[in-house]
Design a protein around this motif. Structure first.
Motif, PDB file in Angstrom:
ATOM      1  N   MET A   1      15.737 -21.050  -1.663  1.00 26.64           N
ATOM      2  CA  MET A   1      14.980 -20.865  -2.872  1.00 26.64           C
ATOM      3  C   MET A   1      15.324 -19.524  -3.537  1.00 26.64           C
ATOM      4  O   MET A   1      15.414 -19.446  -4.741  1.00 26.64           O
ATOM      5  N   LYS A   2      15.534 -18.507  -2.714  1.00 28.35           N
ATOM      6  CA  LYS A   2      15.856 -17.203  -3.290  1.00 28.35           C
ATOM      7  C   LYS A   2      17.194 -17.236  -4.023  1.00 28.35           C
ATOM      8  O   LYS A   2      17.367 -16.544  -5.022  1.00 28.35           O
ATOM      9  N   ASN A   3      18.109 -18.057  -3.554  1.00 25.20           N
ATOM     10  CA  ASN A   3      19.410 -18.162  -4.222  1.00 25.20           C
ATOM     11  C   ASN A   3      19.271 -18.694  -5.644  1.00 25.20           C
ATOM     12  O   ASN A   3      20.013 -18.275  -6.535  1.00 25.20           O
ATOM     13  N   VAL A   4      18.346 -19.595  -5.847  1.00 28.77           N
ATOM     14  CA  VAL A   4      18.114 -20.146  -7.180  1.00 28.77           C
ATOM     15  C   VAL A   4      17.606 -19.057  -8.121  1.00 28.77           C
ATOM     16  O   VAL A   4      18.082 -18.922  -9.247  1.00 28.77           O
ATOM     17  N   PHE A   5      16.644 -18.257  -7.660  1.00 32.23           N
ATOM     18  CA  PHE A   5      16.110 -17.194  -8.493  1.00 32.23           C
ATOM     19  C   PHE A   5      17.167 -16.138  -8.802  1.00 32.23           C
ATOM     20  O   PHE A   5      17.257 -15.648  -9.935  1.00 32.23           O
ATOM     21  N   ILE A   6      17.964 -15.784  -7.819  1.00 31.26           N
ATOM     22  CA  ILE A   6      19.019 -14.789  -8.031  1.00 31.26           C
ATOM     23  C   ILE A   6      20.050 -15.320  -9.022  1.00 31.26           C
ATOM     24  O   ILE A   6      20.450 -14.624  -9.962  1.00 31.26           O
ATOM     25  N   TYR A   7      20.452 -16.566  -8.861  1.00 32.62           N
ATOM     26  CA  TYR A   7      21.444 -17.159  -9.762  1.00 32.62           C
ATOM     27  C   TYR A   7      20.920 -17.236 -11.189  1.00 32.62           C
ATOM     28  O   TYR A   7      21.631 -16.865 -12.133  1.00 32.62           O
ATOM     29  N   SER A  38      20.673  -3.592 -12.709  1.00 26.28           N
ATOM     30  CA  SER A  38      19.878  -4.818 -12.814  1.00 26.28           C
ATOM     31  C   SER A  38      20.218  -5.862 -11.751  1.00 26.28           C
ATOM     32  O   SER A  38      19.364  -6.660 -11.390  1.00 26.28           O
ATOM     33  N   LEU A  39      21.419  -5.860 -11.231  1.00 27.76           N
ATOM     34  CA  LEU A  39      21.764  -6.837 -10.200  1.00 27.76           C
ATOM     35  C   LEU A  39      20.923  -6.677  -8.937  1.00 27.76           C
ATOM     36  O   LEU A  39      20.396  -7.676  -8.429  1.00 27.76           O
ATOM     37  N   ALA A  44      16.246  -8.456  -5.455  1.00 31.37           N
ATOM     38  CA  ALA A  44      14.906  -8.154  -4.937  1.00 31.37           C
ATOM     39  C   ALA A  44      13.875  -9.166  -5.436  1.00 31.37           C
ATOM     40  O   ALA A  44      13.011  -9.619  -4.673  1.00 31.37           O
ATOM     41  N   ILE A  45      13.966  -9.545  -6.687  1.00 31.97           N
ATOM     42  CA  ILE A  45      13.039 -10.538  -7.240  1.00 31.97           C
ATOM     43  C   ILE A  45      13.233 -11.885  -6.549  1.00 31.97           C
ATOM     44  O   ILE A  45      12.262 -12.595  -6.274  1.00 31.97           O
ATOM     45  N   GLY A  46      14.467 -12.243  -6.249  1.00 29.92           N
ATOM     46  CA  GLY A  46      14.731 -13.496  -5.537  1.00 29.92           C
ATOM     47  C   GLY A  46      14.068 -13.524  -4.176  1.00 29.92           C
ATOM     48  O   GLY A  46      13.429 -14.513  -3.796  1.00 29.92           O
ATOM     49  N   TYR A  47      14.201 -12.434  -3.426  1.00 30.09           N
ATOM     50  CA  TYR A  47      13.561 -12.367  -2.110  1.00 30.09           C
ATOM     51  C   TYR A  47      12.038 -12.341  -2.226  1.00 30.09           C
ATOM     52  O   TYR A  47      11.343 -12.967  -1.437  1.00 30.09           O
ATOM     53  N   LEU A  48      11.529 -11.626  -3.219  1.00 31.36           N
ATOM     54  CA  LEU A  48      10.080 -11.565  -3.420  1.00 31.36           C
ATOM     55  C   LEU A  48       9.516 -12.936  -3.781  1.00 31.36           C
ATOM     56  O   LEU A  48       8.496 -13.360  -3.229  1.00 31.36           O
ATOM     57  N   MET A  49      10.173 -13.649  -4.665  1.00 26.46           N
ATOM     58  CA  MET A  49       9.702 -14.977  -5.056  1.00 26.46           C
ATOM     59  C   MET A  49       9.791 -15.958  -3.891  1.00 26.46           C
ATOM     60  O   MET A  49       8.936 -16.827  -3.737  1.00 26.46           O
ATOM     61  N   ASP A  50      10.817 -15.831  -3.070  1.00 31.94           N
ATOM     62  CA  ASP A  50      10.934 -16.678  -1.889  1.00 31.94           C
ATOM     63  C   ASP A  50       9.782 -16.412  -0.926  1.00 31.94           C
ATOM     64  O   ASP A  50       9.185 -17.339  -0.377  1.00 31.94           O
TER      65      ASP A  50
END
Length: 63
Positions: A1-7, A38-39, A44-50
């Motif tokens: 799931m975190k990969n989706v947010f990061i992408y 920003s990358l 970090a947002i991807g991991y947080l959302m996961d």
């Protein structure tokens, strides 16, 4: 799931036409620094959302 947010975050921020306009109007130094800072934020947002999605049982945790 975190990969989706990061992408999705990185894809929306680093489009080629946007980068060319940014470099033309704001300079290559600004564009490079924005990319550099920003990358990690997207990661970090991807991991947080996961973490949040697992915490509220939005997604199944398969072990």
């Amino acid at each position: 799931m975190k990969n989706v947010f990061i992408y999705l975050g990185a894809f929306s921020a680093y489009k080629i036409p946007m980068l060319t306009f940014e470099i033309a109007f704001l300079g290559i130094k600004f564009s490079f620094l924005r990319t550099l800072f920003s990358l990690p934020v997207f990661i970090a947002i991807g991991y947080l959302m996961d973490y949040v999605a697992k915490k509220i049982n939005l997604i199944e945790i398969s072990s």
